[in-house]
Each structure stands twice: as C-alpha cells, then as structure tokens.
Design an enzyme around this catalytic site. Structure first.
Site, PDB file in Angstrom:
ATOM      1  CD  GLU A 228      54.192 -11.188   6.916  1.00 56.96           C
ATOM      2  OE1 GLU A 228      55.355 -10.876   7.231  1.00 56.96           O
ATOM      3  OE2 GLU A 228      53.218 -10.269   7.054  1.00 56.96           O
TER       4      GLU A 228
HETATM    5  C1  LIG Z   1      46.479  -6.125  -0.276  1.00 55.61           C
HETATM    6  C2  LIG Z   1      47.772  -5.797   0.545  1.00 55.61           C
HETATM    7  C3  LIG Z   1      47.887  -5.588   1.527  1.00 55.61           C
HETATM    8  C4  LIG Z   1      49.017  -5.365   2.273  1.00 55.61           C
HETATM    9  N1  LIG Z   1      49.065  -5.034   3.822  1.00 55.61           N
HETATM   10  C5  LIG Z   1      50.220  -4.660   4.197  1.00 55.61           C
HETATM   11  C6  LIG Z   1      50.499  -4.651   5.683  1.00 55.61           C
HETATM   12  O1  LIG Z   1      49.395  -4.616   6.282  1.00 55.61           O
HETATM   13  N2  LIG Z   1      51.485  -3.844   6.184  1.00 55.61           N
HETATM   14  C7  LIG Z   1      52.603  -3.482   5.366  1.00 55.61           C
HETATM   15  O2  LIG Z   1      53.655  -3.116   5.848  1.00 55.61           O
HETATM   16  N3  LIG Z   1      52.544  -3.753   4.170  1.00 55.61           N
HETATM   17  C8  LIG Z   1      51.424  -4.516   3.576  1.00 55.61           C
HETATM   18  N4  LIG Z   1      51.217  -4.815   2.036  1.00 55.61           N
HETATM   19  C9  LIG Z   1      52.423  -4.514   1.437  1.00 55.61           C
HETATM   20  C10 LIG Z   1      53.105  -5.731   0.793  1.00 55.61           C
HETATM   21  O3  LIG Z   1      53.860  -6.343   2.000  1.00 55.61           O
HETATM   22  C11 LIG Z   1      54.318  -5.143  -0.155  1.00 55.61           C
HETATM   23  O4  LIG Z   1      53.471  -4.696  -1.370  1.00 55.61           O
HETATM   24  C12 LIG Z   1      55.133  -6.354  -0.545  1.00 55.61           C
HETATM   25  O5  LIG Z   1      56.097  -6.404   0.449  1.00 55.61           O
HETATM   26  C13 LIG Z   1      55.969  -6.255  -1.805  1.00 55.61           C
HETATM   27  O6  LIG Z   1      56.731  -4.668  -1.885  1.00 55.61           O
HETATM   28  P1  LIG Z   1      56.288  -3.890  -3.204  1.00 55.61           P
HETATM   29  O7  LIG Z   1      54.869  -3.801  -3.453  1.00 55.61           O
HETATM   30  O8  LIG Z   1      56.994  -2.449  -2.801  1.00 55.61           O
HETATM   31  O9  LIG Z   1      57.049  -4.553  -4.253  1.00 55.61           O
HETATM   32  P2  LIG Z   1      58.530  -4.439  -4.651  1.00 55.61           P
HETATM   33  O10 LIG Z   1      59.391  -4.652  -3.431  1.00 55.61           O
HETATM   34  O11 LIG Z   1      58.849  -3.412  -5.336  1.00 55.61           O
HETATM   35  O12 LIG Z   1      58.840  -5.809  -5.638  1.00 55.61           O
HETATM   36  C14 LIG Z   1      58.503  -5.864  -7.137  1.00 55.61           C
HETATM   37  C15 LIG Z   1      58.827  -7.433  -7.532  1.00 55.61           C
HETATM   38  O13 LIG Z   1      60.415  -7.175  -7.675  1.00 55.61           O
HETATM   39  C16 LIG Z   1      60.882  -8.350  -6.800  1.00 55.61           C
HETATM   40  N5  LIG Z   1      61.871  -7.866  -5.940  1.00 55.61           N
HETATM   41  C17 LIG Z   1      61.962  -6.805  -5.134  1.00 55.61           C
HETATM   42  N6  LIG Z   1      63.303  -6.761  -4.620  1.00 55.61           N
HETATM   43  C18 LIG Z   1      63.932  -8.050  -5.154  1.00 55.61           C
HETATM   44  C19 LIG Z   1      65.172  -8.635  -5.034  1.00 55.61           C
HETATM   45  N7  LIG Z   1      65.997  -7.892  -3.973  1.00 55.61           N
HETATM   46  N8  LIG Z   1      65.680  -9.614  -5.632  1.00 55.61           N
HETATM   47  C20 LIG Z   1      64.782 -10.184  -6.264  1.00 55.61           C
HETATM   48  N9  LIG Z   1      63.505  -9.781  -6.406  1.00 55.61           N
HETATM   49  C21 LIG Z   1      63.138  -8.691  -5.890  1.00 55.61           C
HETATM   50  C22 LIG Z   1      59.664  -8.666  -5.955  1.00 55.61           C
HETATM   51  O14 LIG Z   1      59.678 -10.208  -5.648  1.00 55.61           O
HETATM   52  C23 LIG Z   1      58.445  -8.279  -6.915  1.00 55.61           C
HETATM   53  O15 LIG Z   1      58.287  -9.423  -7.871  1.00 55.61           O
HETATM   54  C24 LIG Z   1      50.234  -5.135   1.531  1.00 55.61           C
HETATM   55  C25 LIG Z   1      50.263  -5.070   0.262  1.00 55.61           C
HETATM   56  C26 LIG Z   1      48.884  -5.200  -0.388  1.00 55.61           C
HETATM   57  C27 LIG Z   1      48.795  -5.216  -2.049  1.00 55.61           C
END
Ligand SMILES: Cc1cc2nc3c(=O)[nH]c(=O)nc-3n(C[C@H](O)[C@H](O)[C@H](O)COP(=O)(O)OP(=O)(O)OC[C@H]3O[C@@H](n4cnc5c(N)ncnc54)[C@H](O)[C@@H]3O)c2cc1C
Length: 602
Positions: free
Chosen positions: A440
């Site tokens: 989220e």
């Molecule tokens: C158990 C679980 C349940 C989930 N449930 C859902 C769901 O129901 N529906 C859904 O759609 N998604 C869901 N997700 C996905 C979740 O919302 C994402 O994992 C989350 O939004 C982060 O995206 P990412 O994993 O691609 O990380 P990334 O976006 O790759 O981020 C990696 C790191 O980089 C940082 N970062 C990224 N961009 C920036 C920026 N511009 N500036 C500064 N820092 C940055 C982040 O803060 C983080 O520390 C779920 C994930 C998990 C693990």
C-alpha cells in the site's frame, strides 16, 4: 499462555473518554450508535476475535495456503471464520446499509478492528479488501456494476481484490503493461500478468471480483493512461447467479516470510484470449480513482500494524509478569524475581505501551475526523478535517507500521530465547507485521508523499492546521501544574518541527532537493514522534482530570499508567526526536555524493 489482543479498558478509553463516540449518535446518520450499541459492538468483536478467529492464527501460519492446478485452498478453519465474519456483518461495517454495509462510525470500526485483525491478520487482510473494492464500485461504478457485485462484496459472500502490481511496476504504477481492448458490446478484453495479488484466488467464496488496473490500447503512456476494470472470476448473470469462468487465473502463490494464511497470487489475464471486464468510471482515470481511495486503504494497513503491536505488547507484558529470572539489581533480598522487576525490561515494556497507545489514539483521531467530516454541514470545517486527514495519512501508515515492527521486535526481546522460538506467538507477529511497511505504498513512498505532496499542498496549510491542533492540547495541558513542564517540552519539540518542516520544504523545492528527499523518512519519523507526544499529552490531560476528581482503585491505576506513559515518552523519547531534527536539518549530502561504485561490493 493467556490469549490477548487488546486491552478493553484501553479501547474504552479511546472510544469514550478521548473521542466520545456516542456523541455521533445525535446525528441521523449514526443515530443507532449509542454508547450501549457501541459497547455491544466492541464486545461482539472481542468475543468473535478471541473465541473463533484467534485459534486460526497458528493454523494459518503453519498450514498456510496451498496452490494446485490454478486453484488456491486455505485451511478449513479459515472458511468457518470467514462465515462467522459474514454473520457478524464485518465485511463493510462503515459502508452504505443500502448495499449491505452497517453504516458504522469509522472510530468504532477501527477499535473493533483492533480485536479482529489482531486475532489473525492474514485472514482479516483478505477480508478487509472487500471494503475497499466495494467502495470503489459504490463510488465510481455504473448502476449495473453495483447491481451485479456490490451487495455480495459488502456482505462477504464474494471477495474482492486490488490487482495493481506487475513484475516491472510496484511503486511506479505508471509503467504498467496489462492491456485492455474495447469490444463491440462495450466490455473490454484484458491481457497481462499481475503479481503479489492478495486473495487473488482462494476457496472461501464462490466468486472473486478483481479490480484491475490496465492500459487501454492507444491510451497515453504513464499514469495518465491507466484505467480501472471490474474483472470477475466467474461472470455474473443478471439475476445474480454465476455464469461461465472468466480467463483470469492464478498461476502460483508466493512463499513468504509471514502472512502465510493470505494467498499472494500471480495472476494471468487472458492467456486464452477470453478475459473480459467492464470499465469503472471513465477511461484513463483509473489511477486518480485509486488515489481517492488511498487514504482509506493506507489507514487500514496502519490498523493492521497497530493490531499486531497491541497483541505483541500484551503477550510480552504477561510473560514478563510470570518469567522468573535473576535477583533484583539492588536490595538485600537476592531471590530471583519476575523479569518485569528489572529496569531494562520495564523500559522496553513502557516503550511498547507508549507506542501502542499513542498509535491507537492517532488512528482513532483520524477515524474520528472522517466521521466528523460526514456529519458536519459546514464547508470550512469539512475542509479542515480533510486537511488533517491528508497530512496525517502518511503518518498513520508509514510511522505507525515502522513503530509496530519495533514493538513486535521488542516483544521478542522481552521473551528472550523463547521469543525467537515458535512456542510463543510473538515471532509470528513480527513476521506478519513486517509487510505493513511495504505494501500500500512503501514507507519510503509515504515519506515522499509527506514531503513532496502533503506539505506543499495549499502552501503548507495542512501542516499549519495540524500545528494548531497540537498547540490547543499544549495550551490545555499548561493549565495543570503537574503537566505544564511536559507541555513545555512538547511545545518546544513542535517549534523545532516547524523549523525542520520549513527547511525541508524549502530545500525540496530548491537546489537541495536530493538532500531533502534523503531525509524525508527522518522527517516522517520526527513528525510521528511529535504526534505521539501530542496524543500522550492529550491522554494525560484526561487522566489528570480523573485523578483530580478522586477516582480510586483499578481506575486510578489505569490513569496513573497514562500519566507515566506521557512522562516517559515526553522526557525520554522526545529529546531523541530533537536530535533527529538536528540531523535532518544538517542536510548532509554524503548519500547523494557517494558514487554508485564507492558503495563497494564489486
Ligand atoms: C504480501 C504482499 C501482498 C501484496 N498485496 C498486493 C495486492 O493485493 N495488490 C497489489 O496490487 N499489490 C500487492 N502487493 C505489492 C506491493 O504493493 C508492492 O510490493 C509495493 O508497492 C512495492 O513495490 P515493489 O515490490 O515493486 O518494490 P519497488 O517499487 O521496486 O521498491 C523497492 C524499493 O525502492 C524504493 N523506491 C521505489 N521507487 C522509489 C522512488 N521513486 N523514490 C524512492 N524510493 C523508491 C521503495 O520504497 C523500496 O524500498 C503485495 C506485496 C506483498 C509482498
């Protein structure tokens, strides 16, 4: 070990003494929710949580979800608990009764959630998606979409998902590639792959209604070209019966650190060219609609985190009262004592108490703002409530989830070696709560939201509204001799926060933009600390009044506990916050200046 989730006395304090929930019952919208009804609802949530849901916690963790041939199964106990949530009307407590909701004040729901989520976050996390998915359909959907799906979602007979994330886009949804093409009948055909979709498949309901973000063929690139679709697992006939299976299929579930009872699914849409859905609202407005619902979703994650912290604190407290280990540090009697007698353990317990109670008050405060906004007929007042909700949301999500992880971690420390074993539930609580800082919108994104959006909105008016609210409590506390020194410390911290906010805001708009964003997380943390101190001072005022009125016995002990929490947090934690602000305002640029290769590792 006693099964504990939340302290009823604490919940009652927030509901009745801090925010007086029954005051809302004078408005027609909430007229049913008198004090008696509110107490009954909390009792029902508590009984359901302790008797029926808590026994599923370990089962969910150990057995978890299973994936086979495109289908996900959950433990049988989860289905039973889901049905009990249906019977209790817990799927959309605050939503419109016309569609199967209960029309409950949010404040009341947040306190009930403390029990329900604390009993099993995995299960309640999947169940909690119904409120958000249904709310989107209620607010932006067509009459047909409401007619087909809404009541079933709000009553929990079907479940809902939010299908946003893809392998190449998590934080930045503007890059998503799931595609939609308009069909002659007005529906859309979708193709693509989603990952990490909570509740993407399971066997607790007959149907699952996915809310999917996708890009319509020919739409603009980036976030301006994203649309939102309703994609049911089974299509639905006009009379509400289920029709043929849609081509949206779970292709696997994640093995993960915690939250084993919640299936985190990879979903393939249109692998056989037959995935169809209907558009919600207008084309290309998908992200904007999602953003409108975001506060709600983020605060629900805050509530998840608080629930885990609350359980972890109470487990640690009970353990510390019974675990005998070592003699006291001073005194003639050298017999071993319960570890609660040792100063270091007392410090950990009081730290956990402060955060848990402060976070409960903060989430209660935000929920109460939502309720007040609903009943107010004054536009200026409504705007002020909304300003406060907006600025407090990244704190209610980002700060609360970070501190909840700290609290659960500290609970393990109080347990010592036993805390690290699976004999006690605290290690599971830490594994489960850890996700709340990530989904989220990661807490990094929350910090950027505070610095880059919320402070800049309306020329810092949101922050100034918040400052005024804190200042009111400080002024009231000054009227009590016993609290005036603490009030002075909170005022001093607020003053320093104002300086830090001004400096960070100017830097973020100017040349030191990268340095400012380096410390956005620290700004969120410092603001959160000051807000915790505010909440604790507020609680102390109520408690001092009660103490002055001569309350005795258990009541007096509770209020004394509040006064001690305020004293501890404001005298022992807030000075550290001042240091955080000094560090932030220095805007050290080393993290920016260091070259990628100088990080080492190659
Ligand atoms: C158990 C679980 C349940 C989930 N449930 C859902 C769901 O129901 N529906 C859904 O759609 N998604 C869901 N997700 C996905 C979740 O919302 C994402 O994992 C989350 O939004 C982060 O995206 P990412 O994993 O691609 O990380 P990334 O976006 O790759 O981020 C990696 C790191 O980089 C940082 N970062 C990224 N961009 C920036 C920026 N511009 N500036 C500064 N820092 C940055 C982040 O803060 C983080 O520390 C779920 C994930 C998990 C693990």
């Amino acid at each position: 070990m006693a099964q504990v989730i939340a302290d009823r006395r604490e919940i009652d304090f927030v509901l009745h003494e801090q925010f007086d929930v029954s005051r809302l019952s004078k408005y027609e919208k909430f007229s049913e929710f008198t004090r008696k009804t509110a107490d009954m609802i909390i009792s029902e949530a508590r009984t359901l949580a302790i008797k029926e849901i808590l026994p599923t916690l370990k089962i969910g963790d150990e057995i978890g979800c299973r994936y086979e041939n495109g289908n996900v199964t959950v433990p049988a106990e989860f289905k039973r608990a889901w049905n009990q949530l249906i019977q209790g009307g817990w799927f959309a407590p605050c939503q419109n009764p016309e569609w199967g909701g209960q029309g409950m004040p949010r404040l009341l729901h947040v306190m009930a959630q403390n029990y329900l989520i604390g009993a099993n976050m995995s299960l309640l996390m999947v169940a909690g998606l119904n409120q958000g998915a249904g709310h989107i359909i209620e607010r932006f959907g067509s009459e047909e979409q409401k007619h087909l799906y809404l009541e079933k979602i709000y009553t929990g007979h079907w479940s809902g998902t939010m299908a946003l994330t893809e392998s190449e886009c998590g934080s930045n949804l503007g890059d998503l590639s799931t595609a939609a093409v308009k069909n002659e009948d007005g529906s859309y055909s979708l193709t693509g792959n989603k990952i990490f979709i909570s509740g993407g498949d399971h066997d607790m309901t007959d149907n699952i209604i996915h809310l999917v973000l996708a890009r319509i063929q020919g739409a603009p690139e980036g976030s301006r070209g994203i649309s939102l679709f309703v994609v049911p697992k089974f299509h639905v006939n006009e009379d509400g019966t289920l029709s043929e299976r849609n081509d949206i299929v779970c292709t696997g579930i994640e093995e993960k650190m915690g939250l084993h009872g919640s299936p985190t699914c990879s979903m393939a849409l249109g692998s056989n060219g037959r995935c169809t859905g209907t558009l919600v609202g207008e084309e290309n407005k998908g992200l904007a609609m999602m953003f409108l619902m975001m506060n709600e979703a983020r605060l629900m994650v805050g509530a998840q985190a608080l629930s885990c912290a609350s359980s972890a604190y109470l487990y640690a407290l009970n353990y510390a009262r019974t675990r005998i280990q070592g003699p006291p540090i001073s005194g003639k009697d050298r017999a071993s004592v319960a570890i609660i007698k040792h100063p270091d353990v007392r410090r950990m317990l009081l730290t956990m108490k402060c955060y848990t109670e402060g976070m409960r008050s903060l989430l209660g405060y935000i929920a109460n703002l939502e309720d007040q906004k609903i009943v107010s007929d004054n536009n200026e007042e409504k705007e002020r409530y909304q300003n406060l909700i907006e600025i407090l949301t990244p704190v209610g999500k980002g700060y609360v989830t970070d501190r909840a992880v700290d609290v659960c971690n500290m609970a393990i420390q109080v347990f010592g070696g036993y805390g690290y074993t699976s004999e006690y539930p605290v290690e599971q609580l830490l594994r489960d709560v850890r996700i709340t800082t990530i989904y989220e919108g990661t807490n990094g994104i929350q910090a950027m939201d505070l610095l880059g959006r919320k402070l800049q909105m309306k020329n810092m008016k949101l922050f100034f509204d918040l400052k005024d609210e804190i200042q009111k409590t400080v002024s009231e506390a000054r009227e009590f001799d016993s609290l005036s020194a603490l009030a002075g410390r909170v005022e001093n911290a607020l003053h320093t926060l104002c300086q830090a906010v001004e400096k960070m805001d100017q830097s973020a708009r100017g040349e030191a933009v990268l340095q400012a964003y380096t410390f956005a997380g620290l700004l969120l943390e410092a603001a959160g600390d000051v807000i915790m101190a505010w909440m604790m001072l507020w609680r102390a005022i109520i408690s001092q009044k009660k103490t002055d009125s001569g309350v005795e016995g258990k009541g007096a002990e509770f209020y004394d506990g509040q006064l001690k929490s305020a004293e501890f947090f404001i005298r022992s934690v807030l000075p550290v916050t001042l240091g955080k602000m000094v560090s932030m305002m220095d805007l050290c640029s080393a993290a920016i200046d260091i070259s990628d290769t100088s990080f080492g590792g190659k």
